[in-house]
Design a protein around this motif. Structure first.
Motif, mmCIF file in Angstrom:
data_model
loop_
_atom_site.group_PDB
_atom_site.id
_atom_site.type_symbol
_atom_site.label_atom_id
_atom_site.label_comp_id
_atom_site.label_asym_id
_atom_site.label_seq_id
_atom_site.Cartn_x
_atom_site.Cartn_y
_atom_site.Cartn_z
ATOM 1 N N ASP A 1 23.431 -26.367 -23.404
ATOM 2 C CA ASP A 1 22.216 -27.173 -23.355
ATOM 3 C C ASP A 1 21.094 -26.546 -24.176
ATOM 4 N N LEU A 2 21.045 -25.218 -24.230
ATOM 5 C CA LEU A 2 20.032 -24.562 -25.064
ATOM 6 C C LEU A 2 20.191 -24.966 -26.527
ATOM 7 N N GLY A 3 21.417 -25.296 -26.920
ATOM 8 C CA GLY A 3 21.677 -25.680 -28.304
ATOM 9 C C GLY A 3 20.931 -26.919 -28.729
ATOM 10 N N HIS A 4 20.807 -27.920 -27.828
ATOM 11 C CA HIS A 4 20.046 -29.109 -28.220
ATOM 12 C C HIS A 4 18.599 -29.046 -27.758
ATOM 13 N N ARG A 5 18.311 -28.189 -26.771
ATOM 14 C CA ARG A 5 16.922 -28.057 -26.332
ATOM 15 C C ARG A 5 16.101 -27.203 -27.297
#
Length: 647
Positions: free
Chosen positions: A512-516
């Motif tokens: 999720d950090l990848g798109h956030r």
């Protein structure tokens, strides 16, 4: 760093800098104006661009191209290969001429070790995603995991553009290419120019259009901190949790997943009822998550109570296997900087084999393994049967080039040696990919990367299938599948289903950090989002490391073990072993804790301190250790520095 110093440099590849840092760690595009280059040089390039980019029906006097980008492209030592990609899409199903030309000028001799640009000959035609026979859509316009020459049906092998200083390489924008890995000890610098066709829409030109305006790693720690209950960030005068090297805090999603599994999934697998199905799903989904996390097949993943338990389990299996294959006296090569769990089991293995134990060489100034061909050639030979090393030191934070080590181990041993990597300390700081590393085995611990206590082992499939595994006679003797409830022959007894549910949640949090914060699409495959997430984490942790190392230089009574140079932060994690004059390590840690800096001191289960500390650690007591993770802030680094000085 640039923002802090007041340097005005726009974001995105339109200006060159920040996007490339995100996409390719250790690689920088630094833009400048075309006008700073000699006019006679530019006239040569523009003459070629005007000729090749013009449509045939345009008259000679109308042949012009548009300047897109000028600047320097730098690849630092240790920078990895980029992922295969093209720079812009086709605008017609017919194979026409280029709409962009990339021009590289070598400022020095570019050897293969320095990572020259690699290109796939003829791929400017094969990358036409609009052609009726195309094998893919537009994904090759982006540096995505899975891109490769085979994907477009390339028949010719890639070419590494080794160049002499002053020579020029010009290539079409649709050529499939990547920057090679720089395994030299020097920066690789090339001057880079791009020219576009006048009628080419900038929004279809990947290099000109892509932007990271939504990406800001500066907001990373302040945003995610409230998602970690253990950080106590809502409390007044909350402590700084600076013991991440001992174990991370759990993300709220992992805590919830563990609770839900304990509430609704307490059963064993094999039953035709909901809680049993939930237990089996915890195993299968965790195995898929771990395979995405490590870059391997799901069947190559083994779960256990801890990394240590898995290593001892593997060592027992390797003993008879290596003994049976031994035709000559053997040697085992180990890492003197490693945690004891990556040393003591292998010492027992060597004793059982009657094998000589050899130790990998260490670079004294930065306390990292010397993986140069010359150094490794002194300890690894055709009689080496096993090589084990850490991806990073849990004691001092130094990062080791395990990819180079594994490759050299295979070459020097003539494919006789098995390779093992301990990635426990490295895993919360950087992207682990076992295929890229080239190891036979690798271990990590989810409780270090924001999940619960557990252990994960990767074992190359042919070895996982063939090595003798301890098991009960009633246990299935195969790798995981639907037929055996997704259980591995290496997993003994009932699994910790609640921990596995937490493992899946922790991996999903990192993705999720990848798109956030990393610019990835929310709908992108999990491996792609994971890679983008790691890039965002690395960018933020680089700020933490740089701030700490620069601040430490003004505190004369505090000494650091390992890499001290703020410009070499790529070679260490945000874990720092420190000592203060006239204070024992335990006393320093006690005083820091009393000032709200929670940390520990000791040897951290590593035995190298006296031999490799250069006198900073006078015995095996070790040093105080400060371990930072991506949820730590730059402000907390300042608090740590103040406490170190005050203590």
């Amino acid at each position: 760093m640039l923002r802090a110093k007041g340097v005005d440099l726009p974001v995105g590849s339109r200006a060159g800098f920040h996007e490339v840092v995100l996409r390719s760690p250790g690689r920088y595009d630094v833009p400048c104006d075309f006008e700073v280059f000699p006019k006679e040089l530019l006239e040569k390039f523009e003459c070629i661009a005007n000729e090749l980019l013009a449509e045939t029906e345009i008259s000679e006097t109308q042949r012009r191209s548009r300047k897109v980008f000028a600047g320097t492209v730098r690849a630092l030592p240790g920078s990895e290969r980029q992922i295969w990609h093209a720079d812009s899409p086709h605008v017609s199903s017919e194979h026409k001429g280029p709409h962009l030309l990339n021009v590289l000028v070598a400022t020095r001799n570019l050897s293969k070790k320095m990572g020259p640009t690699e290109l796939v000959p003829g791929s400017h035609v094969l990358t036409n995603h609009l052609h009726p026979k195309a094998q893919f859509s537009t994904e090759l316009l982006y540096q995505r995991v899975g891109n490769c020459p085979d994907k477009i049906g390339a028949k010719q092998l890639p070419v590494a553009a080794e160049m002499d200083a002053g020579s020029v390489l010009i290539f079409d924008d649709r050529i499939l290419h990547r920057g090679g890995e720089n395994v030299s000890v020097e920066n690789r610098d090339v001057v880079f120019f791009s020219y576009a066709r006048l009628d080419f829409d900038p929004e279809t030109h990947y290099e000109a259009f892509r932007s990271l305006n939504s990406y800001d790693h500066y907001k990373l720690s302040e945003t995610v901190r409230k998602e970690f209950p253990g950080l106590r960030s809502g409390l007044r005068d909350a402590p700084v949790l600076a013991d991440g090297a001992s174990g991370s805090q759990l993300h709220e999603s992992a805590i919830q997943a563990v609770q839900d599994q304990l509430t609704y999934g307490i059963a064993n697998i094999g039953g035709a009822y909901e809680s049993s199905s939930r237990a089996e799903a915890a195993v299968s989904t965790a195995r898929l998550a771990a395979s995405d996390f490590l870059g391997c097949d799901a069947q190559e993943v083994v779960f256990g109570a801890s990394m240590t338990a898995l290593v001892l389990h593997l060592a027992r299996a390797l003993g008879p296997a290596l003994h049976a294959s031994a035709a000559t006296p053997r040697n085992v090569v180990l890492d003197p900087m490693s945690h004891g769990a990556n040393v003591w089991p292998w010492l027992k293995l060597a004793a059982g084999l009657g094998a000589e134990v050899r130790w990998l060489p260490v670079l004294k100034d930065c306390l990292c393994l010397d993986t140069s061909d010359q150094a490794l050639g002194t300890v690894i030979d055709r009689n080496t049967c096993f090589v084990a090393a850490g991806a990073a030191s849990n004691g001092v934070g130094s990062i080791h080039d395990v990819q180079q080590l594994c490759q050299a181990a295979k070459e020097l041993s003539e494919e006789r040696a098995l390779t093992f990597v301990d990635a426990v300390h490295f895993a919360p700081h950087g992207h682990v990919n076992v295929r890229r590393i080239g190891c036979d085995f690798l271990v990590c611990s989810p409780y270090k990367f924001f999940g619960p206590h557990a252990g994960i082992l990767f074992g190359r499939r042919r070895l996982s299938e063939s090595l003798p595994a301890d098991r009960l006679d009633c246990s299935d003797d195969s790798l995981p599948s639907m037929a055996n409830g997704h259980m591995s022959r290496w997993e003994v007894g009932t699994q910790n289903y609640e921990a596995l549910a937490g493992v899946t949640a922790a991996v999903n949090y990192l993705a999720d950090l990848g798109h956030r914060f990393g610019g990835a699409s929310p709908s992108a495959p999990r491996p792609e989002r994971l890679e983008a997430g790691w890039h965002a984490i690395e960018a933020h942790e680089n700020d933490l490391k740089r701030r700490f190392l620069e601040g430490l230089q003004s505190i004369r009574t505090v000494h650091l073990l390992g890499e001290e140079d703020p410009t070499q932060i790529a070679h260490r994690t945000a874990t720092f072993a420190v000592c203060k004059e006239s204070l024992a390590p335990q006393e320093l840690a006690k005083r820091l804790c009393s000032r709200g800096i929670w940390c520990t001191a000791g040897n951290h289960y590593a035995g190298f301190w006296e031999a490799h500390s250069g006198g900073l650690a006078t015995n095996e007591e070790g040093m105080a250790r400060l371990g930072l993770l991506h949820y730590n802030s730059v402000g907390e680094v300042d608090r740590i520095l103040a406490a170190l000085e005050d203590a």
